[in-house]
Design an enzyme around this catalytic site. Structure first.
Site, PDB file in Angstrom:
ATOM      1  N   HIS A 115       7.534  -8.579   8.383  1.00 57.29           N
ATOM      2  CA  HIS A 115       6.329  -7.864   8.776  1.00 57.29           C
ATOM      3  C   HIS A 115       6.039  -8.122  10.254  1.00 57.29           C
ATOM      4  O   HIS A 115       6.033  -9.283  10.677  1.00 57.29           O
ATOM      5  CB  HIS A 115       5.175  -8.416   7.916  1.00 57.29           C
ATOM      6  CG  HIS A 115       3.942  -7.590   7.893  1.00 57.29           C
ATOM      7  ND1 HIS A 115       2.701  -8.135   7.636  1.00 57.29           N
ATOM      8  CD2 HIS A 115       3.741  -6.270   8.078  1.00 57.29           C
ATOM      9  CE1 HIS A 115       1.801  -7.177   7.655  1.00 57.29           C
ATOM     10  NE2 HIS A 115       2.395  -6.037   7.909  1.00 57.29           N
ATOM     11  N   GLU A 161       4.751  -8.141   2.267  1.00 57.57           N
ATOM     12  CA  GLU A 161       3.967  -8.532   3.446  1.00 57.57           C
ATOM     13  C   GLU A 161       2.719  -9.327   3.041  1.00 57.57           C
ATOM     14  O   GLU A 161       2.203 -10.092   3.846  1.00 57.57           O
ATOM     15  CB  GLU A 161       3.596  -7.324   4.308  1.00 57.57           C
ATOM     16  CG  GLU A 161       2.606  -6.376   3.674  1.00 57.57           C
ATOM     17  CD  GLU A 161       2.361  -5.125   4.515  1.00 57.57           C
ATOM     18  OE1 GLU A 161       3.321  -4.578   5.071  1.00 57.57           O
ATOM     19  OE2 GLU A 161       1.200  -4.702   4.609  1.00 57.57           O
ATOM     20  N   ASP A 200       6.185   3.469   4.258  1.00 61.94           N
ATOM     21  CA  ASP A 200       5.327   2.454   3.636  1.00 61.94           C
ATOM     22  C   ASP A 200       4.333   3.147   2.711  1.00 61.94           C
ATOM     23  O   ASP A 200       3.512   3.938   3.154  1.00 61.94           O
ATOM     24  CB  ASP A 200       4.583   1.694   4.747  1.00 61.94           C
ATOM     25  CG  ASP A 200       3.845   0.459   4.236  1.00 61.94           C
ATOM     26  OD1 ASP A 200       3.724   0.296   3.008  1.00 61.94           O
ATOM     27  OD2 ASP A 200       3.385  -0.328   5.089  1.00 61.94           O
ATOM     28  N   ARG A 259       9.666  -8.771   2.951  1.00 64.57           N
ATOM     29  CA  ARG A 259       8.770  -8.331   4.014  1.00 64.57           C
ATOM     30  C   ARG A 259       7.905  -9.442   4.605  1.00 64.57           C
ATOM     31  O   ARG A 259       7.115  -9.205   5.521  1.00 64.57           O
ATOM     32  CB  ARG A 259       7.840  -7.241   3.456  1.00 64.57           C
ATOM     33  CG  ARG A 259       8.494  -5.909   3.276  1.00 64.57           C
ATOM     34  CD  ARG A 259       8.732  -5.233   4.620  1.00 64.57           C
ATOM     35  NE  ARG A 259       7.505  -4.762   5.222  1.00 64.57           N
ATOM     36  CZ  ARG A 259       7.280  -4.699   6.533  1.00 64.57           C
ATOM     37  NH1 ARG A 259       8.196  -5.110   7.388  1.00 64.57           N
ATOM     38  NH2 ARG A 259       6.144  -4.247   7.004  1.00 64.57           N
ATOM     39  N   TYR A 291      -3.382   6.154   5.620  1.00 63.52           N
ATOM     40  CA  TYR A 291      -2.821   4.908   6.128  1.00 63.52           C
ATOM     41  C   TYR A 291      -1.647   5.174   7.073  1.00 63.52           C
ATOM     42  O   TYR A 291      -0.737   5.938   6.750  1.00 63.52           O
ATOM     43  CB  TYR A 291      -2.321   4.004   4.981  1.00 63.52           C
ATOM     44  CG  TYR A 291      -1.453   2.920   5.544  1.00 63.52           C
ATOM     45  CD1 TYR A 291      -2.025   1.822   6.172  1.00 63.52           C
ATOM     46  CD2 TYR A 291      -0.062   3.041   5.561  1.00 63.52           C
ATOM     47  CE1 TYR A 291      -1.243   0.862   6.780  1.00 63.52           C
ATOM     48  CE2 TYR A 291       0.730   2.084   6.170  1.00 63.52           C
ATOM     49  CZ  TYR A 291       0.126   0.994   6.783  1.00 63.52           C
ATOM     50  OH  TYR A 291       0.900   0.065   7.412  1.00 63.52           O
ATOM     51  N   TRP A 332      -5.696  -0.247  -0.897  1.00 61.20           N
ATOM     52  CA  TRP A 332      -5.581   0.294   0.459  1.00 61.20           C
ATOM     53  C   TRP A 332      -4.233   0.000   1.039  1.00 61.20           C
ATOM     54  O   TRP A 332      -3.634  -0.942   0.971  1.00 61.20           O
ATOM     55  CB  TRP A 332      -6.640  -0.277   1.416  1.00 61.20           C
ATOM     56  CG  TRP A 332      -6.507   0.364   2.755  1.00 61.20           C
ATOM     57  CD1 TRP A 332      -6.868   1.637   3.091  1.00 61.20           C
ATOM     58  CD2 TRP A 332      -5.902  -0.201   3.929  1.00 61.20           C
ATOM     59  NE1 TRP A 332      -6.547   1.909   4.391  1.00 61.20           N
ATOM     60  CE2 TRP A 332      -5.935   0.805   4.923  1.00 61.20           C
ATOM     61  CE3 TRP A 332      -5.316  -1.428   4.223  1.00 61.20           C
ATOM     62  CZ2 TRP A 332      -5.424   0.610   6.206  1.00 61.20           C
ATOM     63  CZ3 TRP A 332      -4.811  -1.628   5.481  1.00 61.20           C
ATOM     64  CH2 TRP A 332      -4.875  -0.627   6.472  1.00 61.20           C
ATOM     65  N   GLU A 379       8.703   0.987   1.275  1.00 62.64           N
ATOM     66  CA  GLU A 379       7.993  -0.299   1.331  1.00 62.64           C
ATOM     67  C   GLU A 379       6.768  -0.297   0.410  1.00 62.64           C
ATOM     68  O   GLU A 379       6.046   0.703   0.347  1.00 62.64           O
ATOM     69  CB  GLU A 379       7.559  -0.533   2.781  1.00 62.64           C
ATOM     70  CG  GLU A 379       6.694  -1.762   2.958  1.00 62.64           C
ATOM     71  CD  GLU A 379       6.176  -1.897   4.385  1.00 62.64           C
ATOM     72  OE1 GLU A 379       6.678  -1.190   5.281  1.00 62.64           O
ATOM     73  OE2 GLU A 379       5.257  -2.694   4.592  1.00 62.64           O
ATOM     74  N   GLU A 408      10.227  -5.202  11.968  1.00 68.63           N
ATOM     75  CA  GLU A 408       9.144  -4.279  12.341  1.00 68.63           C
ATOM     76  C   GLU A 408       8.613  -4.674  13.710  1.00 68.63           C
ATOM     77  O   GLU A 408       8.420  -5.853  14.004  1.00 68.63           O
ATOM     78  CB  GLU A 408       8.019  -4.372  11.302  1.00 68.63           C
ATOM     79  CG  GLU A 408       6.876  -3.399  11.546  1.00 68.63           C
ATOM     80  CD  GLU A 408       5.804  -3.499  10.450  1.00 68.63           C
ATOM     81  OE1 GLU A 408       5.676  -4.579   9.833  1.00 68.63           O
ATOM     82  OE2 GLU A 408       5.122  -2.491  10.216  1.00 68.63           O
ATOM     83  N   HIS A 431       2.208   1.427   0.883  1.00 69.25           N
ATOM     84  CA  HIS A 431       1.014   0.573   0.966  1.00 69.25           C
ATOM     85  C   HIS A 431       0.355   0.286  -0.383  1.00 69.25           C
ATOM     86  O   HIS A 431      -0.871   0.397  -0.534  1.00 69.25           O
ATOM     87  CB  HIS A 431       0.011   1.180   1.953  1.00 69.25           C
ATOM     88  CG  HIS A 431      -0.484   0.172   2.946  1.00 69.25           C
ATOM     89  ND1 HIS A 431      -1.816  -0.108   3.115  1.00 69.25           N
ATOM     90  CD2 HIS A 431       0.180  -0.624   3.804  1.00 69.25           C
ATOM     91  CE1 HIS A 431      -1.945  -1.046   4.038  1.00 69.25           C
ATOM     92  NE2 HIS A 431      -0.760  -1.378   4.482  1.00 69.25           N
ATOM     93  N   ASN A 479      -5.510 -11.112   9.157  1.00 73.00           N
ATOM     94  CA  ASN A 479      -6.290  -9.933   9.555  1.00 73.00           C
ATOM     95  C   ASN A 479      -7.517  -9.710   8.669  1.00 73.00           C
ATOM     96  O   ASN A 479      -7.387  -9.519   7.459  1.00 73.00           O
ATOM     97  CB  ASN A 479      -5.363  -8.712   9.457  1.00 73.00           C
ATOM     98  CG  ASN A 479      -5.851  -7.535  10.259  1.00 73.00           C
ATOM     99  OD1 ASN A 479      -6.839  -7.631  10.997  1.00 73.00           O
ATOM    100  ND2 ASN A 479      -5.157  -6.408  10.133  1.00 73.00           N
ATOM    101  N   ARG A 502       9.729   4.157  11.307  1.00 71.67           N
ATOM    102  CA  ARG A 502       8.883   4.308  10.119  1.00 71.67           C
ATOM    103  C   ARG A 502       8.104   5.606  10.256  1.00 71.67           C
ATOM    104  O   ARG A 502       7.498   5.857  11.300  1.00 71.67           O
ATOM    105  CB  ARG A 502       7.918   3.124   9.989  1.00 71.67           C
ATOM    106  CG  ARG A 502       7.185   3.114   8.648  1.00 71.67           C
ATOM    107  CD  ARG A 502       6.138   2.015   8.554  1.00 71.67           C
ATOM    108  NE  ARG A 502       4.866   2.424   9.125  1.00 71.67           N
ATOM    109  CZ  ARG A 502       3.700   1.824   8.872  1.00 71.67           C
ATOM    110  NH1 ARG A 502       3.649   0.783   8.049  1.00 71.67           N
ATOM    111  NH2 ARG A 502       2.586   2.242   9.424  1.00 71.67           N
TER     112      ARG A 502
HETATM  113  O1  EZ4 Z   1      -1.529  -2.840   6.763  1.00 68.30           O
HETATM  114  O2  EZ4 Z   1      -0.749  -5.504   8.944  1.00 68.30           O
HETATM  115  O3  EZ4 Z   1       3.795  -2.517   7.226  1.00 68.30           O
HETATM  116  N1  EZ4 Z   1       2.783  -2.761   7.769  1.00 68.30           N
HETATM  117  C1  EZ4 Z   1       1.573  -2.738   7.221  1.00 68.30           C
HETATM  118  C2  EZ4 Z   1       0.428  -3.156   8.101  1.00 68.30           C
HETATM  119  C3  EZ4 Z   1      -0.706  -3.810   7.320  1.00 68.30           C
HETATM  120  C4  EZ4 Z   1      -1.561  -4.649   8.214  1.00 68.30           C
HETATM  121  C5  EZ4 Z   1      -2.577  -5.443   7.406  1.00 68.30           C
HETATM  122  O4  EZ4 Z   1      -3.166  -6.422   8.184  1.00 68.30           O
HETATM  123  O5  EZ4 Z   1       1.450  -2.387   6.080  1.00 68.30           O
HETATM  124  O6  EZ4 Z   1      -0.025  -2.024   8.775  1.00 68.30           O
HETATM  125 CO    CO Z   2       3.375  -2.478   5.107  1.00 69.94          CO
END
Ligand code: EZ4
Ligand code: CO
Length: 416
Positions: free
Chosen positions: A326, A276, A224, A297, A159, A416, A250, A353, A226, A37, A147
């Site tokens: 993931h 992930e 998550d 993940r 996010y 991020w 997560e 997921e 993140h 991505n 989630r």
């Molecule tokens: O941000 O797949 O758990 N899922 C995630 C996703 C990731 C994207 C990044 O390409 O954290 O939403």
């Molecule tokens: Co994630």
């Protein structure tokens, strides 16, 4: 069974996908997903310029040998671009082997360990009312694990939270806008968001309290973070969420620092999922051996394919650690199908997921997987069970797209 032709197909039916299509001299084709991505064309070049010339004429039945040849032979090991490219080759070869055997891939991996794969969906809302509605809708669609991502007072966008009004009502007409936060956005520059860890840490426990009050104790809930927390912040979040009995927390800390999780573990019993953005078994070496996580993940697409992810999961199994692959929409239907076959065949499957792809994506990639009663199943077609419609894929040329990024209120860049 020699590889006669190898094409790298880039298509963008609502988002970009990179697919490797291999063809053998006895007329079999195999598909592999190499989508990374926001950095898709790096994998395209890796495959087209460096890997495809090595594949022509190779014996398509030699999956492990081809994996080792690409990994060791390239000298420059690991990394997301390399491992996505190797994954694409690996899955395409497994697809071919399944078709040659007349069996779905999961049979070649040892056969089914369960009737279907428990899936979790993404519910989100800017506030509790929207979140409640989103959870309700997912339950109506059959999800049995959810989630939960929530807006934070004072932050414009967060996010994992769908932003448009259309997204919140779950309109599936045309493009699927419900998960509008998920595709990398089609801008010439990445969208900037603002982040405040303190506000998030203060707010989140009240969200889970409200969700538990509304939906009861039995519904598996996930979250998550993140990669946005320091180890001590993650420890605090884990402790503050313990009363709400999460299935997992997560990516609580940035993934590069494996040892950070020691500190988190000292303070909380919340189950941890991570990986992930990991791409090899070496990224899991410390955290599996020291039992610092509960779920792996990694996606098939980003961790060297079925061949390598299976090794990671077999290693994890020795420590009672399970899979939690993931499965965002940036894993293509090809990568998702491969994940479902692997998940069905391993003993230490945990959860999968699942975000449905858009209508357009599903017209390009014809899938045979099913989602019934909250469980996913890859279907019974030989190989991985996905066909690529070349006429359809040709309608959607690549469009540059970037994931967003974060700054703190003083302008500092944050994870991020
Ligand atoms: O941000 O797949 O758990 N899922 C995630 C996703 C990731 C994207 C990044 O390409 O954290 O939403
Ligand atoms: Co994630």
């Amino acid at each position: 069974m020699k590889i006669e032709k190898a094409d790298v197909i880039v298509t963008s039916p609502d988002r970009n996908f990179v697919t490797l299509r291999l063809q053998t001299d006895d007329g079999l084709t195999g598909l592999g997903d190499g989508t990374l991505n926001g950095r898709e064309l790096a994998v395209v070049s890796y495959l087209r310029d460096h890997v495809v010339p090595l594949l022509i004429g190779r014996d398509a039945s030699r999956i492990e040998d081809t994996w080792q040849f690409l990994y060791r032979g390239g000298y420059w090991r690991r990394g997301p671009v390399t491992m996505a490219a190797i994954a694409a080759v690996d899955v395409a070869l497994w697809d071919i082997k399944g078709k040659a055997a007349g069996m779905p891939l999961y049979q070649l991996l040892g056969g089914a360990c369960r009737t279907g794969l428990l899936a979790y969906g993404h519910a989100s809302g800017a506030d509790i009312a929207e979140l409640t509605e989103s959870i309700r809708r997912h339950l109506e669609e059959g999800y049995r694990a959810i989630r939960v991502q929530s807006g934070v007072p004072g932050l414009h966008s967060v996010y994992g939270v769908a932003s448009s009004a259309n997204a919140r009502t779950g309109s599936q007409a045309g493009t699927d806008t419900r998960y509008d936060y998920e595709p990398a956005r089609r801008n010439d520059v990445p969208v900037q968001e603002t982040w405040d860890t303190g506000a998030y840490l203060r707010h989140l426990p009240s969200v889970f309290e409200a969700v538990r009050a509304e939906f009861g104790a039995g519904l598996p809930l996930l979250h998550d973070a993140h990669h946005r927390l320091t180890p001590i912040q993650a420890a605090r979040l884990g402790k503050s969420l313990e009363p709400y009995d999460l299935f997992w927390l997560e990516d609580c800390t940035p993934a590069e620092n494996q040892e950070a999780l020691r500190l988190v573990r000292q303070h909380t019993t919340i189950p941890l999922a991570i990986g992930e953005v990991f791409n090899t078994i070496w990224d899991y070496q410390v955290i599996v051996r020291e039992q610092l996580i509960d779920y792996v993940r990694s996606a098939v697409t980003h961790a060297g394919g079925v061949t390598h992810l299976r090794k990671i999961l077999d290693y994890a199994a020795q420590y009672q650690i399970k899979s939690g692959m993931h499965g965002p929409t940036d894993v293509s239907p090809v990568g998702m199908a491969a994940a479902l076959h692997l998940g069905l065949a391993i003993h230490n499957f945990g959860i999968q997921e699942y975000m449905p792809h858009s209508e357009r994506t599903s017209q390009v990639f014809r899938q045979s997987c099913t989602f019934e009663g909250g469980l996913l199943h890859p279907g019974e077609r030989p190989g991985i069970g996905v066909d690529l419609d070349l006429d359809e894929s040709g309608k959607y040329p690549y469009q540059r797209a970037y994931l967003p990024y974060n700054r703190l209120s003083d302008g500092t860049i944050h994870d991020w």
